[in-house]
Enzyme design. Sequence first.
Site, mmCIF file in Angstrom:
data_model
loop_
_atom_site.group_PDB
_atom_site.id
_atom_site.type_symbol
_atom_site.label_atom_id
_atom_site.label_comp_id
_atom_site.label_asym_id
_atom_site.label_seq_id
_atom_site.Cartn_x
_atom_site.Cartn_y
_atom_site.Cartn_z
ATOM 1 C CB CYS A 86 -1.750 30.897 19.850
ATOM 2 S SG CYS A 86 -2.451 29.611 18.825
ATOM 3 N NE ARG B 67 3.593 32.511 22.133
ATOM 4 C CZ ARG B 67 4.147 31.593 22.926
ATOM 5 N NH1 ARG B 67 5.433 31.677 23.200
ATOM 6 N NH2 ARG B 67 3.469 30.593 23.423
ATOM 7 C CD1 TRP C 259 0.999 26.545 14.802
ATOM 8 C CD2 TRP C 259 1.872 28.101 13.491
ATOM 9 N NE1 TRP C 259 1.736 25.913 13.854
ATOM 10 C CE2 TRP C 259 2.287 26.827 13.021
ATOM 11 C CE3 TRP C 259 2.319 29.213 12.805
ATOM 12 C CZ2 TRP C 259 3.111 26.659 11.913
ATOM 13 C CZ3 TRP C 259 3.141 29.053 11.705
ATOM 14 C CH2 TRP C 259 3.527 27.797 11.261
ATOM 15 C CG ASN D 163 -0.500 28.762 23.118
ATOM 16 O OD1 ASN D 163 -0.593 28.108 22.078
ATOM 17 N ND2 ASN D 163 0.641 28.888 23.783
ATOM 18 N N GLY D 164 -2.761 26.260 22.964
ATOM 19 C CA GLY D 164 -2.671 24.865 23.406
ATOM 20 C C GLY D 164 -3.554 23.975 22.545
ATOM 21 C CD GLU E 293 18.104 16.825 9.305
ATOM 22 O OE1 GLU E 293 18.004 16.701 8.061
ATOM 23 O OE2 GLU E 293 17.795 17.852 9.913
ATOM 24 C CE LYS F 204 18.963 21.251 10.132
ATOM 25 N NZ LYS F 204 18.204 20.380 9.284
ATOM 26 C CD GLU G 245 19.981 23.511 6.726
ATOM 27 O OE1 GLU G 245 19.340 24.145 5.878
ATOM 28 O OE2 GLU G 245 19.470 22.626 7.416
ATOM 29 C CG HIS H 31 31.745 0.371 -1.646
ATOM 30 N ND1 HIS H 31 32.170 -0.758 -2.304
ATOM 31 C CD2 HIS H 31 31.058 -0.069 -0.559
ATOM 32 C CE1 HIS H 31 31.739 -1.832 -1.670
ATOM 33 N NE2 HIS H 31 31.057 -1.448 -0.605
ATOM 34 C CE LYS I 18 11.602 26.797 8.676
ATOM 35 N NZ LYS I 18 12.565 25.796 9.208
#
Length: 609
Positions: free
Chosen positions: A2, A27, A74, A98-99, A482, A486, A489, A505, A604
């Site tokens: 946050c 944030r 957040w 925040n936390g 993955e 990464k 993209e 193969h 996103k």
Amino acid sequence: MCGIIGYVGNQEAVPILIGGLSKLEYRGYDSSGVAVLQGEKIAVKRSVGKLVNLENALKANGLKGTVGIGHTRWATHGKPSEQNAHPHRSKGCVLVHNGIIENYQQLKQQLEKDGYKFASETDTEVVAHLIDKYLQKGHKLADAVRLATKDVKGSYALAVMSEREPGTLIAARSGCPLVVGRTTHASYIASDVMAMLAHTREVTYLEEGDVAVVTQTDVQLTDSDGQVVSRKASKITWDASAAEKSGYPHFMLKEIHEQPQTILDTMRGRYSYETGEADLPDIGLTPKEFAALERIWIVACGTSWHAGLVGKYLFEEMVRTPVQVDIGSEFRYRDPLVGKKDLFITISQSGETADTLAAAREAKAKGARVVSIVNVVGSTLARESDGVLYTHCGPEIGVASTKAFTAQLTALYLLALHFARVRNVMKVADGQAWLDRLVRLPALVESVLHREAEIVAIAKRYYKKRNFLFLGRGINYPIALEGALKLKEISYIHAEGYAAGEMKHGPIALIDKDMPVVVLAPRDRLYDKTVSNLMEVKARHAPVIAFVAEGERELGKIADAVFTVPDTHALISPMLFTIPLQLLAYHLAVLRGADVDQPRNLAKSVTVE
Ligand code: AGP
């Protein structure tokens, strides 16, 4: 994650608080609020949604005063709503946080016994009531904050004000950043320097346990015992855009480096070492219901699907229950054989991916129990699931998912441990051994991040190549997928991930001196087979970039470039192999001048089919 702002000076606080919050919106932005000392009383204004909603509410009915605090949220505990928005109040004490307060349920029970009434679903509100409790006993505000923070377990950055001490703000931190700044006529508190750059570039970062007493003319720093301490001031030279990324050139790199913290935050308060168990009250399934399950589905898209593939290895190894993994867009059109005896897990950073949402709805309609691993609190997928396991990694701004991926893996480790213990297929000691491995992860990830320069050197050798192949076996096969995703993209280099055993193969026909091959070679039971795959690649003159476990000697002589990761349990290795692959993709893309945070054609969150 946050955003916090505090101001005490000789100007109207609201414009300064809103200006600071607008720089902190990245944030967290699901709700926001401010509190201002108006005469002898503290007035609070909060709004759900974007900061502009709060600005409009303040325009309609402003707050007047020169002392105040503000917050962009957040959500971690309690859905985004006005009632859960900060600031939170207990009588004349008002604060922003925040936390994550890990022991907030126990504290809440005790405070309710003491007569406190809770107005929100948040963990934060317990801190406001705790501070008030100490104020009622006659403590000064700084001491009340210090005493209250000793009662809480977890992480916090706080800005606190009280009608008993007008003109004073208290700042306190443990596990979350907080910075203070001064000018000749005012003092500031903020989660990061972004929020005060318009006013001062001379700032002081609070250290763990510090408590700052902030007035218009002074900022006094004390440690957790109340002893006055001095902290070196820093001069901020970043421009505003760099400051939003905490000095990193891109959000993606900042988020890669946040992973030790976000892995820790996703674990916080969710396990008991004594019992060797993961404690996941929000997943909405009793141990008896778990025991009755016959099969686990994991359905997701993109990077989240790769996390699901890792989950398959975890659950089948730790829980001995069959797992079916599927891509959202495939599952939903297959009239899938899913039903009441199935646990249906969906994984999604955004909680809004259309294909994953549709899959969850299909499974629910067929009677399966749906549990979602989601980052955005209150997102559609979270609201429609029977249970939720949030990844507490804060907003992920970079389009390429990094910290959300490792937070998803962390959540899967906790879920697999939970299943294994409630189904009695894992003993206490084994559960404790798993927790030992998990709590060591943040430090191991940190150690890999510290060697970023080695990845830069590798990237400089290969950034002109047009095709890459990524090979992995077993639980690291999804990491090969993955790593390839990464890279492709954000750099637009064509990259494919493959099971190493599959190369002969077909893909081996592609291999030549212009195709670097990335090989993931942990020291597990498949190591020898991976080495022979690598020899096949070398024989065709492809450059080999080998990611190996510490202590490995053999591949170092064969590969063209080698990067070592700490040697860990085979099932933990994906967490460590994924980090250098994120860095490799990032630096290859930067060297190619790509738009790393907003790659072409991508969004996103893919909220359409
Ligand atoms: C990851 O780097 C990609 N941006 C993309 O594959 C993403 O993982 C996918 O769209 C799923 O998003 P979600 O986790 O929000 O559901």
